[in-house]
Write a protein that holds these residues in place. Structure first.
Motif, short mmCIF file in Angstrom:
data_model
loop_
_atom_site.label_atom_id
_atom_site.label_comp_id
_atom_site.label_asym_id
_atom_site.label_seq_id
_atom_site.Cartn_x
_atom_site.Cartn_y
_atom_site.Cartn_z
N ASP A 14 0.72 -1.14 0.04
CA ASP A 14 -0.07 0.09 0.12
C ASP A 14 0.79 1.17 0.22
O ASP A 14 1.90 1.39 0.63
N THR A 23 3.49 9.01 -11.76
CA THR A 23 3.81 7.58 -12.00
C THR A 23 5.22 7.42 -12.12
O THR A 23 5.93 6.23 -11.69
N ALA A 49 1.34 -3.55 -10.63
CA ALA A 49 0.26 -2.59 -9.96
C ALA A 49 -1.20 -3.32 -9.97
O ALA A 49 -1.14 -3.99 -10.92
N ILE A 50 -1.86 -3.22 -9.08
CA ILE A 50 -2.98 -4.04 -8.79
C ILE A 50 -4.09 -3.16 -8.32
O ILE A 50 -3.86 -2.10 -7.85
N LEU A 51 -5.38 -3.42 -8.78
CA LEU A 51 -6.52 -2.65 -8.43
C LEU A 51 -7.17 -3.41 -7.16
O LEU A 51 -6.91 -4.55 -7.12
N GLY A 52 -7.82 -2.69 -6.28
CA GLY A 52 -8.38 -3.27 -5.22
C GLY A 52 -7.76 -2.62 -4.01
O GLY A 52 -7.48 -1.59 -3.80
N GLN A 53 -7.80 -3.44 -3.04
CA GLN A 53 -7.36 -3.15 -1.33
C GLN A 53 -5.87 -2.88 -1.53
O GLN A 53 -5.61 -1.68 -0.71
N ASP A 55 -2.11 -1.80 -3.60
CA ASP A 55 -1.67 -0.84 -4.80
C ASP A 55 -0.59 -1.80 -5.60
O ASP A 55 -0.72 -1.73 -6.76
#
Length: 100
Positions: A14, A23, A49-53, A55
């Motif tokens: 996170d 970025t 890089a991820i989406l959701g709870q 980062d």
């Protein structure tokens, strides 16, 4: 590529403690992190890089728990708070279950 017979770890990251201007700034720290991991006898295998709870997802190999701990602290020092866990390939896991 994952090294054989070396524990693999994953960190769910996170970006909470780091003020990122853009970025490109965030992307630039991965080279520094890779170098510092190598100093701890660890190898940064991949990052996403991820989406959701969370980062980012960071996958790395480390020679031992001490190297993994130092690598996790490296992420933290760069303002990337996360949870680091050892992971086992599902094929290896199924062999462990078969042995029980």
């Amino acid at each position: 590529m994952l090294r054989t017979n070396v524990p693999t770890y994953v960190s769910l990251i996170d970006v909470t403690d780091r003020e990122v201007q853009n970025t490109q700034e965030l992307a630039s720290i991965w080279g520094e992190i890779r170098t510092e991991f190598e100093q701890h006898e660890a190898e940064l295998v991949d990052s996403y890089a991820i989406l959701g709870q969370h980062d980012f997802l960071v996958i790395f190999d480390a020679d031992d728990h001490e190297s993994a701990f130092k690598s996790a602290l490296t992420l933290r020092r760069h303002g990337l708070a996360g949870e680091t866990m050892e992971i086992v390939d599902t094929d290896d896991f199924s062999h462990l279950v078969d042995e029980i």
